[in-house]
Design a protein around this motif. Structure first.
Motif, short mmCIF file in Angstrom:
data_model
loop_
_atom_site.label_atom_id
_atom_site.label_comp_id
_atom_site.label_asym_id
_atom_site.label_seq_id
_atom_site.Cartn_x
_atom_site.Cartn_y
_atom_site.Cartn_z
N MET A 1 0.66 -1.43 0.14
CA MET A 1 0.03 -0.07 -0.01
C MET A 1 0.96 1.09 0.14
N GLU A 2 0.64 2.26 -0.82
CA GLU A 2 1.33 3.22 -0.93
C GLU A 2 1.10 4.34 0.34
N ALA A 3 2.13 5.17 0.65
CA ALA A 3 1.92 5.94 1.78
C ALA A 3 1.01 7.02 1.22
N VAL A 4 0.11 7.53 2.04
CA VAL A 4 -0.76 8.80 1.99
C VAL A 4 -0.06 10.13 1.83
N ASN A 5 -0.07 10.69 0.69
CA ASN A 5 0.66 11.92 0.62
C ASN A 5 0.10 13.15 1.36
N THR A 6 0.70 14.27 1.39
CA THR A 6 0.20 15.49 2.14
C THR A 6 -1.21 15.92 1.66
N ILE A 7 -1.49 16.03 0.18
CA ILE A 7 -2.37 16.38 -0.49
C ILE A 7 -3.65 15.56 -0.24
N GLU A 8 -3.56 14.13 -0.30
CA GLU A 8 -4.44 13.46 0.13
C GLU A 8 -5.04 13.79 1.72
N ILE A 9 -4.13 14.01 2.43
CA ILE A 9 -4.33 14.20 3.84
C ILE A 9 -5.25 15.33 4.02
N ILE A 10 -4.84 16.55 3.36
CA ILE A 10 -5.76 17.75 3.17
C ILE A 10 -7.20 17.42 2.79
N GLY A 11 -7.08 16.52 1.58
CA GLY A 11 -8.59 16.17 1.19
C GLY A 11 -9.21 15.50 2.05
N TYR A 12 -8.65 14.39 2.95
CA TYR A 12 -9.59 13.73 3.67
C TYR A 12 -10.06 14.66 5.01
N SER A 13 -8.80 15.56 5.35
CA SER A 13 -9.30 16.50 6.39
C SER A 13 -10.50 17.53 6.07
N ALA A 14 -10.65 17.72 4.91
CA ALA A 14 -11.53 18.66 4.48
C ALA A 14 -12.83 18.05 4.38
N SER A 15 -12.85 16.85 4.12
CA SER A 15 -14.21 15.78 4.06
C SER A 15 -14.63 15.66 5.43
N VAL A 16 -13.86 15.32 6.26
CA VAL A 16 -14.04 15.22 7.87
C VAL A 16 -14.46 16.45 8.35
N MET A 17 -13.94 17.69 8.14
CA MET A 17 -14.26 18.87 8.58
C MET A 17 -15.75 19.32 8.16
N VAL A 18 -15.97 19.01 7.03
CA VAL A 18 -17.31 19.35 6.43
C VAL A 18 -18.44 18.58 6.98
N ALA A 19 -18.19 17.39 7.07
CA ALA A 19 -19.13 16.37 7.68
C ALA A 19 -19.36 16.73 9.34
N ILE A 20 -18.26 17.13 10.01
CA ILE A 20 -18.45 17.41 11.40
C ILE A 20 -19.44 18.68 11.27
N SER A 21 -19.22 19.63 10.61
CA SER A 21 -19.90 20.90 10.75
C SER A 21 -21.42 20.56 10.59
N LEU A 22 -21.68 19.65 9.57
CA LEU A 22 -23.03 19.71 9.31
C LEU A 22 -23.78 18.81 10.80
N MET A 23 -22.88 18.29 11.39
CA MET A 23 -23.59 17.75 12.69
C MET A 23 -23.79 18.88 14.02
N MET A 24 -23.38 20.05 13.73
CA MET A 24 -23.45 21.02 14.80
C MET A 24 -24.95 21.56 14.97
N LYS A 25 -25.17 21.83 15.92
CA LYS A 25 -26.38 22.36 16.31
C LYS A 25 -26.36 24.09 16.37
N ASP A 26 -25.09 24.38 16.91
CA ASP A 26 -24.84 26.01 16.88
C ASP A 26 -24.51 26.32 15.44
N ILE A 27 -25.02 27.33 14.95
CA ILE A 27 -24.85 27.78 13.67
C ILE A 27 -23.46 28.58 13.70
N ILE A 28 -22.91 29.11 14.54
CA ILE A 28 -21.81 29.74 14.64
C ILE A 28 -20.51 28.58 14.45
#
Length: 83
Positions: A1-28
């Protein structure tokens, strides 16, 4: 298995952040986390030259900033906060 590069980590982090944001009750929190995810997607999209990804997320990031500024300005005026 190839090592995950920095760009892929940024992409996965972005996906996680957007998903977590949609679980927030506080609009801010939702807007802040979504902005962070969008900003990461802009970096990711530009890095892989996926301009529609970068452009759409830049647009959504601007919308988040607009609404955060509006919330910040109206935080002491309940009449304007509902607009």
């Amino acid at each position: 298995m190839e090592a995950v590069n920095t760009i892929e980590i940024i992409g996965y982090s972005a996906s996680v952040m957007v998903a977590i944001s949609l679980m927030m009750k506080d609009i801010i929190w939702l807007r802040c986390l979504n902005f962070t995810g969008c900003a990461l997607f802009v970096i990711y999209g530009a890095s892989i030259e996926a301009w529609p990804v970068a452009g759409m997320n830049a647009f959504v990031a601007c919308i988040n900033v607009y609404h955060l500024l509006k919330l910040y300005r109206n935080r002491n005026n309940p009449e304007l906060a509902s607009e």
